[in-house]
Design a protein around this motif. Structure first.
Motif, PDB file in Angstrom:
ATOM      1  N   LYS A   1       0.808  -1.226   0.000  1.00 44.94           N
ATOM      2  CA  LYS A   1       0.000   0.000   0.000  1.00 44.94           C
ATOM      3  C   LYS A   1       0.844   1.281   0.000  1.00 44.94           C
ATOM      4  O   LYS A   1       0.556   2.185  -0.782  1.00 44.94           O
ATOM      5  CB  LYS A   1      -0.957  -0.007   1.190  1.00 44.94           C
ATOM      6  CG  LYS A   1      -2.116   0.942   1.027  1.00 44.94           C
ATOM      7  CD  LYS A   1      -3.137   0.744   2.122  1.00 44.94           C
ATOM      8  CE  LYS A   1      -3.245   1.989   2.977  1.00 44.94           C
ATOM      9  NZ  LYS A   1      -3.768   1.705   4.303  1.00 44.94           N
ATOM     10  N   PRO A   2       1.887   1.379   0.831  1.00 43.98           N
ATOM     11  CA  PRO A   2       2.659   2.628   0.798  1.00 43.98           C
ATOM     12  C   PRO A   2       3.175   2.958  -0.602  1.00 43.98           C
ATOM     13  O   PRO A   2       3.086   4.107  -1.039  1.00 43.98           O
ATOM     14  CB  PRO A   2       3.814   2.349   1.758  1.00 43.98           C
ATOM     15  CG  PRO A   2       3.317   1.289   2.659  1.00 43.98           C
ATOM     16  CD  PRO A   2       2.377   0.456   1.852  1.00 43.98           C
ATOM     17  N   SER A   3       3.661   1.956  -1.310  1.00 45.54           N
ATOM     18  CA  SER A   3       4.183   2.205  -2.659  1.00 45.54           C
ATOM     19  C   SER A   3       3.073   2.608  -3.610  1.00 45.54           C
ATOM     20  O   SER A   3       3.255   3.472  -4.467  1.00 45.54           O
ATOM     21  CB  SER A   3       4.879   0.959  -3.206  1.00 45.54           C
ATOM     22  OG  SER A   3       5.995   0.666  -2.431  1.00 45.54           O
ATOM     23  N   VAL A   4       1.908   1.984  -3.458  1.00 40.83           N
ATOM     24  CA  VAL A   4       0.797   2.307  -4.351  1.00 40.83           C
ATOM     25  C   VAL A   4       0.346   3.743  -4.125  1.00 40.83           C
ATOM     26  O   VAL A   4       0.135   4.500  -5.079  1.00 40.83           O
ATOM     27  CB  VAL A   4      -0.381   1.333  -4.137  1.00 40.83           C
ATOM     28  CG1 VAL A   4      -1.562   1.738  -5.001  1.00 40.83           C
ATOM     29  CG2 VAL A   4       0.036  -0.086  -4.462  1.00 40.83           C
TER      30      VAL A   4
ATOM     31  N   VAL B   1       7.428   8.762  -0.049  1.00 34.98           N
ATOM     32  CA  VAL B   1       7.338   9.909  -0.937  1.00 34.98           C
ATOM     33  C   VAL B   1       8.602  10.736  -0.805  1.00 34.98           C
ATOM     34  O   VAL B   1       9.194  11.146  -1.800  1.00 34.98           O
ATOM     35  CB  VAL B   1       6.090  10.758  -0.627  1.00 34.98           C
ATOM     36  CG1 VAL B   1       6.088  12.004  -1.479  1.00 34.98           C
ATOM     37  CG2 VAL B   1       4.836   9.953  -0.878  1.00 34.98           C
ATOM     38  N   GLY B   2       9.046  10.930   0.429  1.00 30.66           N
ATOM     39  CA  GLY B   2      10.272  11.677   0.655  1.00 30.66           C
ATOM     40  C   GLY B   2      11.426  11.062  -0.106  1.00 30.66           C
ATOM     41  O   GLY B   2      12.149  11.729  -0.826  1.00 30.66           O
ATOM     42  N   ARG B   3      11.546   9.735   0.040  1.00 28.07           N
ATOM     43  CA  ARG B   3      12.653   9.049  -0.602  1.00 28.07           C
ATOM     44  C   ARG B   3      12.458   9.015  -2.114  1.00 28.07           C
ATOM     45  O   ARG B   3      13.380   9.200  -2.882  1.00 28.07           O
ATOM     46  CB  ARG B   3      12.767   7.633  -0.053  1.00 28.07           C
ATOM     47  CG  ARG B   3      14.172   7.161   0.017  1.00 28.07           C
ATOM     48  CD  ARG B   3      14.334   5.890   0.855  1.00 28.07           C
ATOM     49  NE  ARG B   3      13.145   5.471   1.557  1.00 28.07           N
ATOM     50  CZ  ARG B   3      12.587   4.279   1.388  1.00 28.07           C
ATOM     51  NH1 ARG B   3      13.074   3.437   0.517  1.00 28.07           N
ATOM     52  NH2 ARG B   3      11.535   3.929   2.101  1.00 28.07           N
ATOM     53  N   GLY B   4      11.188   8.778  -2.521  1.00 25.15           N
ATOM     54  CA  GLY B   4      10.903   8.695  -3.949  1.00 25.15           C
ATOM     55  C   GLY B   4      11.162  10.019  -4.644  1.00 25.15           C
ATOM     56  O   GLY B   4      11.685  10.060  -5.748  1.00 25.15           O
ATOM     57  N   VAL B   5      10.809  11.105  -3.971  1.00 22.77           N
ATOM     58  CA  VAL B   5      11.050  12.419  -4.545  1.00 22.77           C
ATOM     59  C   VAL B   5      12.539  12.666  -4.633  1.00 22.77           C
ATOM     60  O   VAL B   5      13.056  13.165  -5.622  1.00 22.77           O
ATOM     61  CB  VAL B   5      10.355  13.504  -3.694  1.00 22.77           C
ATOM     62  CG1 VAL B   5      10.891  14.864  -4.051  1.00 22.77           C
ATOM     63  CG2 VAL B   5       8.857  13.459  -3.909  1.00 22.77           C
TER      64      VAL B   5
END
Lengths: 364, 597
Positions: free
Chosen positions: B506-509, B584-588
């Motif tokens: 879920k977090p990734s989605v 999101v922090g890491r993905g950004v």
């Protein structure tokens, strides 16, 4: 209850085809605990996964109960979810986003084992009691210890009362003491529920303690099937002898076959040995002889007149608590043996080694 | 393409359990393949495929003098200029923020990660207001100081101006491409250099740079590909007026005449231009993959736990921070501030006491009307929600096939789904537009041309490569036994997906959905290309406001758009706390696509 015939499975990898299971066949009776034992990579887990339906074999037939679940190179294949078996994985595979209760209740809430809502709570509670987890129903799965996860995995596999239970090294991630306790407990539980189980392990002690029958696997083939005692006392080949317990294996050839007496003479690198021979024995036939360390008799009083006795030098003596484990060099060959703790030996000591006639087994 | 899947002849034995995700995967891929084939097909038909006959005319016209003397040179200048500008900022930034002890490094990294969310055309608008020869604020200040009537330095109507803005916009991709290998260089390699007595600067030049140059080269090729296929920034900066035509604008105006260049449709020509853009991109992708392979061979990355050695800049810290901040000011703060200023002014002028007295919200009052009313807001919401949900859904299905099944075609699927990453979005938009026109003639009941749906399809195709990267890594982290035991427990694949796998990833989605929504919100090239009277979205409306000369209202719209995005982002982050926010922090800070092409 379970019948597997001529099971074959190969995996295609980057480096070519790898035959994992090569013609495995066995039958498991109702209520029997059947053990697939072997070193890692011997195909035992693949065999179990084929029974569960998680792998599609290349060839062979698999029956579960009265149902043919796989046949004819995949012409007939019953999907995993319809096979109705229970399974416990080595990793336990407890779903981390659910609580203990939700984990165990899953099969009763969704899918083909769906039960009426009113029954779910009661059946889950009953199963959790069975494995001794009744107080931890609401605990989130990530907060469980290894032993607790193992119990939850077992409860989840038992809650829908499958006729067949498949266990893939369920105890290998526990510490030694807990593992020893769980072996006994698990066997008692399975016997009480009269469940048919196929159990995969590489731990020979676990296999001996837990099972009714053992199949020793090696290189994708079954090397011997038999009761734990059969496998230990009368191994049929050197692979089985070497894998179960410790064994002294010596190459030998038959030198004398007496007319009607059953005892004959074989010549080995440590000298001539008297032992019982099968009726088919012929002079000059090459065999392997096997004897267990605990059957070897060691004395410090010098060589007497007894048969099968040789002079040796103690090379290594390790005290392991209940006994001494020794390596004794006889004619330059190393023989492993076990001595009672009362019999103190030191390395370098000259000893007499007797290999009793009845302890010697001939392997082809 | 990196490797060809050897086709082993074997009876297909697809378990029914995999049929569902497989069907969805091939649905997406079939659209991708069909659209690509359609682009090629279009280059051989006289006009629309409704008319008979085949022709090679479009290809022979490529050799026309205009294309060779103006369009291609301009495109090449824009491409290389962008690389120079982007590398000038990205390379020092990557080193400063990854290998030195600069304060606030994490914050700066996240800020650079957020830059791609800000629409590029809005930054271009800002830069026009800053550097336009006539109205540019900086130009006017400089001209006043030097006593000239105007300064001949402008960002408009020159390929270098396009390169400047594109370079600022495309700095983050290079930054993250280089940051990866730079972080993972085994320090022992550098320590050896220290032992044999190289000075630090020499170490950087002789050891560190050669080790990361494959990553740098890959980043540069990728940036070139992206730069030449962006339409909206060159269009604002002079391609629309026909003064500096580039390939991207040629495609656009061939299919959507109305600009000063072409008054007639030239579908075949657009197809040829699209192919011309796609071919270098594919070649670039090929080299990039080769470079990646070599990176692995270099073994820069060792599995051992270590921290990369960090240089203490000491008193030079201030220069480092100054450099980072000056990039952020140039790329974000300055253009956005000038837009904010412009949105509060009836007529753009330099800040002064007199100007301050004219501050008003008049541009905002007429904003909604100028944008096209509530319908535009509604269109935008529908677009963003649909794209976000469908991209998450299809990415989940494709990644399921790639990661969680052993279907033989899964590697092929994984490669095909990456194709839209290499093919310019304009090519897909072109193919879709053509299909829309055909559909309106043959299948009148099919609502495609001029609907929000056609933009949704375009955005989905465009975002699938990124979506599948995110889902691949998320699904790869779920142990296969968690899924298998659920099947043994008597549940079929759809239930297993819904009850077990989806909650676990879920977090990734959520992260994927949020990020996709952001990028779909700000995307303008495809939305503009496919726009009709009924399907304007916010970004398109702002663009058209600007084109029609309503600079103040356009600036107000841009400010409103950026404000909405920031507000939404922070709202979602504060609602979805915990793992999602972290992701999101890491993905950004480190987009997965930066790692893989």
């Amino acid at each position: 209850m379970i019948r597997v015939t001529n099971l074959r499975k190969q995996f295609v990898t980057k480096h070519g085809a790898l035959a994992a299971v090569r013609g495995v066949a066995f039958e498991v009776k109702e209520g029997e605990i059947f053990m697939l034992l072997g070193p890692s990579g011997c195909g035992k887990t693949t065999t179990l996964r084929c029974i569960a339906g998680l792998e599609a074999p290349d060839e062979g037939e698999i029956w579960i109960g009265e149902q043919l679940v796989f046949a004819d190179r995949g012409q007939k294949i019953v999907p995993v979810y319809k096979r109705g078996v229970g399974m416990v994985f080595q990793s336990y595979a407890i779903w981390p986003h659910l609580t203990v209760f939700e984990n165990v209740a899953y099969p009763l809430v969704y899918g083909i084992f769906k039960a009426p809502k009113s029954e779910v709570r009661e059946r889950v509670a009953k199963t959790l009691r069975l494995v001794g987890m009744e107080r931890l129903e609401d605990r989130p799965a990530p907060l469980l210890s290894g032993g607790q996860q193992q119990r939850v995995a077992l409860a989840r596999a038992l809650v829908y009362e499958p006729k067949v239970l498949l266990l893939d090294e369920p105890l290998s991630n526990l510490d030694a003491k807990l593992r020893a306790e769980m072996r006994v407990e698990l066997r008692a539980l399975m016997k009480r529920l009269n469940i048919t189980a196929v159990y995969v392990t590489h731990d020979q002690e676990e296999a001996l303690v837990l099972s009714d029958r053992i199949a020793v696997m090696h290189g994708g083939e079954i090397k011997q099937i038999g009761s734990p005692r059969d496998i230990y006392v009368r191994p049929e080949n050197d692979v089985v002898a070497g894998f179960i317990g410790t064994a002294n294996l010596l190459p030998a050839s038959i030198s004398t076959v007496p007319g009607n007496a059953r005892e004959g003479l074989v010549s080995t690198p440590i000298g001539a040995l008297v032992c019982s021979l099968p009726p088919s024995a012929a002079v000059g036939q090459a065999v392997t002889i096997m004897f267990r360390p605990e059957d070897v008799l060691v004395s410090v009083s010098g060589i007497g007149q007894s048969r099968n006795t040789f002079a040796g030098i103690v090379e290594q003596a390790v005290f392991v608590g209940s006994r001494f484990q020794c390596v004794i060099s006889v004619n330059g060959l190393k023989i492993e043996c076990e001595l009672p703790k009362s019999q103190v030996v030191e390395s370098g000591q000259n000893v007499a080694v007797e290999i009793p006639c009845h302890a010697i087994h001939l392997l082809p | 393409m990196p490797s060809v899947i050897p086709f082993v002849r074997r009876r297909a034995r697809i378990a029914t359990a995999d049929a569902l995700p497989l069907a969805f995967s091939w649905l997406v891929l079939a659209v991708v393949i069909f659209l690509l084939a359609f682009v090629l097909y279009m280059t051989f038909v006289p006009s629309l495929p409704t008319e008979p006959g085949f022709t090679l005319r479009h290809w022979s016209n490529v050799a026309s003098s205009r294309l060779l003397t103006k369009v291609v040179p301009n495109t090449v200048i824009v491409g290389f200029g962008t690389i120079c500008i982007a590398a000038f900022f990205a390379l020092p930034l990557a080193w400063l923020l990854n290998r030195t002890t600069l304060p606030l490094r994490t914050t700066f990294t996240t800020m650079i990660g957020i830059v791609p969310v800000i629409p590029g055309f809005i930054l271009a608008m800002g830069w026009i207001m800053l550097l336009d020869e006539r109205i540019g604020l900086i130009n006017n200040v400089a001209a006043n100081l030097l006593g000239l009537s105007s300064l001949p330095l402008g960002v408009k109507d020159t390929p270098w101006g396009m390169a400047w803005v594109l370079g600022l916009v495309l700095t983050p991709p290079i930054f993250f491409l280089v940051a990866g290998p730079l972080c993972r260089i085994d320090p022992s390699l550098e320590e050896v250099a220290g032992v044999i007595g190289m000075k630090q600067l020499t170490t950087l030049r002789r050891v560190t740079l050669p080790l990361v140059w494959p990553g740098i080269l890959g980043g540069l090729i990728y940036t070139f590909m992206t730069a030449v296929s962006i339409f909206e920034i060159p269009a604002l900066l002079g391609a629309a007026s026909g003064k500096v035509p580039v390939l991207a604008s040629e495609i656009f105006y061939s299919v959507r005449p109305g600009g000063p260049l072409t008054a007639t449709f030239a579908y075949g020509a657009a197809g040829v231009y699209g192919t011309l853009l796609a071919v270098p991109s594919l070649v670039g992708l090929y080299f990039y993959l080769r470079v990646l392979e070599r990176t692995e061979r270099y073994q820069v990355i060792t599995g051992k736990g270590y921290r990369p050695r960090e240089t203490d800049l000491g008193p030079l810290n201030w220069i480092g921070i100054g450099f980072v901040i000056s990039y952020l000011v140039l790329a974000v703060a300055l253009p956005l501030l000038v837009l904010l200023w412009a949105s509060l002014m009836p007529v753009l002028q330099l800040p002064s006491r007199e100007a301050l007295s004219k501050l008003s919200f008049i541009n905002y009052d007429s904003l909604l009307e100028g944008l096209g009313g509530i319908a535009v807001i509604w269109n935008t919401v529908v677009l963003v929600l649909c794209v976000s949900l469908l991209v998450s859904f299809f990415s989940f299905m494709v990644s399921w096939v790639v990661v969680r099944t052993r279907i033989r075609s899964r590697k092929l699927i994984d490669m095909l789904v990456m194709v839209p990453h290499a093919i310019p979005s304009l090519a897909f938009a072109f193919a879709l537009a053509m299909l829309g026109i055909l559909a309106s003639r043959w299948l009148a009941w099919l609502p495609l041309s001029g609907t929000i749906g056609i933009i949704v399809i375009a955005h989905i195709i465009n975002r699938m490569p990124y979506g599948t990267r995110v889902m691949n890594s998320a699904l790869g982290q779920v142990h296969h036994e968690l899924e298998e035991i659920a099947q043994v427990c008597g549940t079929k694949t759809p239930t297993v997906m819904r009850r077990i796998i989806l909650p676990l990833v879920k977090p990734s989605v959520v992260y994927l959905a949020v990020w996709t929504a952001m990028l779909s919100f700000q995307e303008v090239t495809m939305a503009l290309f496919l726009s009709g009277p009924q399907n304007h979205v916010l970004a398109v409306s702002i663009w058209e406001l600007w084109e029609s000369g309503s600079l103040g209202t356009a600036a107000a719209g841009a400010v409103a758009m950026v404000a909405t995005m920031s507000a939404l982002m922070f709202a979602i982050l504060s609602v979805a706390r915990g793992p999602t926010a972290g992701l999101v922090g890491r993905g950004v800070a480190e987009p997965p696509v930066a790692e893989e092409p």
